[in-house]
Design a protein around this motif. Sequence first.
Motif, PDB file in Angstrom:
ATOM      1  N   GLN A  15       0.816  -1.226   0.000  1.00 37.60           N
ATOM      2  CA  GLN A  15       0.000   0.000   0.000  1.00 37.60           C
ATOM      3  C   GLN A  15       0.845   1.270   0.000  1.00 37.60           C
ATOM      4  N   GLN A  16       2.169   1.127   0.229  1.00 34.50           N
ATOM      5  CA  GLN A  16       3.034   2.296   0.345  1.00 34.50           C
ATOM      6  C   GLN A  16       3.706   2.625  -0.992  1.00 34.50           C
ATOM      7  N   PRO A  17       3.973   3.899  -1.241  1.00 36.55           N
ATOM      8  CA  PRO A  17       4.632   4.269  -2.502  1.00 36.55           C
ATOM      9  C   PRO A  17       6.062   3.743  -2.595  1.00 36.55           C
ATOM     10  N   VAL A  18       6.711   3.585  -1.452  1.00 36.32           N
ATOM     11  CA  VAL A  18       8.046   2.991  -1.388  1.00 36.32           C
ATOM     12  C   VAL A  18       8.101   2.107  -0.149  1.00 36.32           C
ATOM     13  N   ALA A  19       8.501   0.854  -0.326  1.00 34.64           N
ATOM     14  CA  ALA A  19       8.561  -0.071   0.812  1.00 34.64           C
ATOM     15  C   ALA A  19       9.673  -1.086   0.572  1.00 34.64           C
ATOM     16  N   ARG A  20      10.081  -1.762   1.645  1.00 34.16           N
ATOM     17  CA  ARG A  20      11.180  -2.725   1.502  1.00 34.16           C
ATOM     18  C   ARG A  20      11.076  -3.804   2.570  1.00 34.16           C
ATOM     19  N   ILE A  21      11.447  -5.020   2.173  1.00 33.63           N
ATOM     20  CA  ILE A  21      11.613  -6.146   3.092  1.00 33.63           C
ATOM     21  C   ILE A  21      13.106  -6.412   3.212  1.00 33.63           C
ATOM     22  N   VAL A  22      13.587  -6.567   4.439  1.00 33.09           N
ATOM     23  CA  VAL A  22      14.990  -6.863   4.698  1.00 33.09           C
ATOM     24  C   VAL A  22      15.057  -8.177   5.473  1.00 33.09           C
ATOM     25  N   ASN A  23      15.613  -9.195   4.852  1.00 33.87           N
ATOM     26  CA  ASN A  23      15.723 -10.512   5.478  1.00 33.87           C
ATOM     27  C   ASN A  23      17.162 -10.793   5.866  1.00 33.87           C
ATOM     28  N   ILE A  24      17.384 -11.097   7.139  1.00 34.72           N
ATOM     29  CA  ILE A  24      18.732 -11.367   7.630  1.00 34.72           C
ATOM     30  C   ILE A  24      19.034 -12.848   7.448  1.00 34.72           C
ATOM     31  N   SER A  25      19.931 -13.134   6.525  1.00 33.27           N
ATOM     32  CA  SER A  25      20.435 -14.486   6.352  1.00 33.27           C
ATOM     33  C   SER A  25      21.738 -14.583   7.152  1.00 33.27           C
ATOM     34  N   SER A  26      22.826 -15.011   6.546  1.00 30.59           N
ATOM     35  CA  SER A  26      24.101 -15.200   7.239  1.00 30.59           C
ATOM     36  C   SER A  26      25.139 -15.583   6.195  1.00 30.59           C
ATOM     37  N   VAL A  27      26.423 -15.534   6.575  1.00 29.79           N
ATOM     38  CA  VAL A  27      27.406 -16.161   5.685  1.00 29.79           C
ATOM     39  C   VAL A  27      27.149 -17.656   5.590  1.00 29.79           C
ATOM     40  N   TYR A  28      26.419 -18.193   6.579  1.00 32.87           N
ATOM     41  CA  TYR A  28      26.032 -19.604   6.523  1.00 32.87           C
ATOM     42  C   TYR A  28      24.829 -19.814   5.617  1.00 32.87           C
ATOM     43  N   GLY A  29      24.422 -18.762   4.922  1.00 38.02           N
ATOM     44  CA  GLY A  29      23.524 -18.879   3.791  1.00 38.02           C
ATOM     45  C   GLY A  29      24.286 -18.861   2.478  1.00 38.02           C
ATOM     46  N   LEU A  30      25.620 -18.723   2.585  1.00 39.34           N
ATOM     47  CA  LEU A  30      26.515 -18.793   1.425  1.00 39.34           C
ATOM     48  C   LEU A  30      27.371 -20.054   1.459  1.00 39.34           C
ATOM     49  N   ILE A  31      27.785 -20.439   2.655  1.00 45.85           N
ATOM     50  CA  ILE A  31      28.569 -21.660   2.859  1.00 45.85           C
ATOM     51  C   ILE A  31      27.908 -22.471   3.963  1.00 45.85           C
ATOM     52  N   ALA A  32      28.265 -23.753   4.051  1.00 48.26           N
ATOM     53  CA  ALA A  32      27.633 -24.640   5.027  1.00 48.26           C
ATOM     54  C   ALA A  32      28.694 -25.404   5.810  1.00 48.26           C
ATOM     55  N   PRO A  33      29.100 -24.895   6.978  1.00 48.68           N
ATOM     56  CA  PRO A  33      30.137 -25.563   7.763  1.00 48.68           C
ATOM     57  C   PRO A  33      29.593 -26.817   8.452  1.00 48.68           C
ATOM     58  N   PRO A  34      30.483 -27.716   8.841  1.00 44.87           N
ATOM     59  CA  PRO A  34      30.049 -28.863   9.643  1.00 44.87           C
ATOM     60  C   PRO A  34      29.484 -28.393  10.982  1.00 44.87           C
ATOM     61  N   GLU A  35      28.601 -29.195  11.542  1.00 38.30           N
ATOM     62  CA  GLU A  35      27.930 -28.919  12.819  1.00 38.30           C
ATOM     63  C   GLU A  35      26.989 -27.719  12.743  1.00 38.30           C
ATOM     64  N   GLN A  36      26.581 -27.343  11.534  1.00 41.91           N
ATOM     65  CA  GLN A  36      25.624 -26.254  11.353  1.00 41.91           C
ATOM     66  C   GLN A  36      24.529 -26.658  10.363  1.00 41.91           C
ATOM     67  N   THR A  37      24.132 -27.922  10.396  1.00 39.68           N
ATOM     68  CA  THR A  37      23.151 -28.393   9.407  1.00 39.68           C
ATOM     69  C   THR A  37      21.832 -27.631   9.499  1.00 39.68           C
ATOM     70  N   ALA A  38      21.325 -27.447  10.712  1.00 37.77           N
ATOM     71  CA  ALA A  38      20.039 -26.759  10.865  1.00 37.77           C
ATOM     72  C   ALA A  38      20.173 -25.278  10.528  1.00 37.77           C
ATOM     73  N   TYR A  39      21.181 -24.635  11.077  1.00 34.45           N
ATOM     74  CA  TYR A  39      21.356 -23.195  10.878  1.00 34.45           C
ATOM     75  C   TYR A  39      21.614 -22.881   9.407  1.00 34.45           C
ATOM     76  N   ALA A  40      22.495 -23.654   8.776  1.00 39.39           N
ATOM     77  CA  ALA A  40      22.776 -23.424   7.357  1.00 39.39           C
ATOM     78  C   ALA A  40      21.543 -23.699   6.503  1.00 39.39           C
ATOM     79  N   ALA A  41      20.812 -24.756   6.833  1.00 36.25           N
ATOM     80  CA  ALA A  41      19.595 -25.065   6.076  1.00 36.25           C
ATOM     81  C   ALA A  41      18.623 -23.890   6.128  1.00 36.25           C
ATOM     82  N   ALA A  42      18.447 -23.307   7.316  1.00 37.57           N
ATOM     83  CA  ALA A  42      17.517 -22.192   7.466  1.00 37.57           C
ATOM     84  C   ALA A  42      18.006 -20.956   6.727  1.00 37.57           C
ATOM     85  N   LYS A  43      19.301 -20.659   6.843  1.00 39.19           N
ATOM     86  CA  LYS A  43      19.816 -19.438   6.225  1.00 39.19           C
ATOM     87  C   LYS A  43      19.917 -19.555   4.705  1.00 39.19           C
TER      88      LYS A  43
END
Length: 269
Positions: free
Chosen positions: A130-158
Amino acid sequence: MKLHGQVAVLTGAASGIGRATALALAQRGCHLALADIDTAGLADTAAAAAAQGVPVSQHRLDVASRDAVAALPTAVLAQHGRVSLLVNNAGVALGGSFDQVAEADFDWLMDINFHGLVRMTRAFLPLLRQQPVARIVNISSVYGLIAPPEQTAYAAAKFAVRGFSHALRHELAGSTVGMTVVHPGGVATNIARRARLPADAAPADVQARLALAEKMLRLSPERAAATIVRGIEADRARVLVGGDAHFIAALERLMPVRYWSVLARLLPA
């Protein structure tokens, strides 16, 4: 995006990147609807933001609750009248190998870090349109770019946040709603200390993980927030936060499969 006079909804506002981003937005004259499950921390952030002279409302919110998220737009409209910026920042952490992590804990993280973000986007997108200018900002992580061991859940989400954000940005092309996905590197917050760990984790292993996190999480939340807010103002589709994030993004492009063979050798001793 000119932030003065805009109305922002920000989750995970009680501490860390969320708190710092709330204060950075307040300094630019942005009105704030702040949400978090931590009411004490939320009240502290709200008071600090209001001291900047902008209207601030605070909303206790568990993003894993469908009903709570569905009710939030009405509460925000009642106090602010409109919404032009949504910052999906709420998140939790979970350590341990996939074999160690209980299914309930894996689902707990996904419900907050990914499904909560999707719920918030679904709830507020009609108001943003409804706004003339609007934005969504979603915080991912560097673990949304790479997937280290012991971060299966966190990396999957990001990674899911990253994919969702890019696809939705393409759908929103030509509309008044922009999309920014943020990939912070090591930011000095309490997320590692508050992480859930496997029930059978040895105390020595827990301390070793925390010690490693302390060495890797070095960028101040304030500097991270400054980068994020500049990205919002510049209408950027992607924001990398910290020198480590820029390095990791470049390495992943060069070595999309074997990046961990390099990064593992660079971990602090």
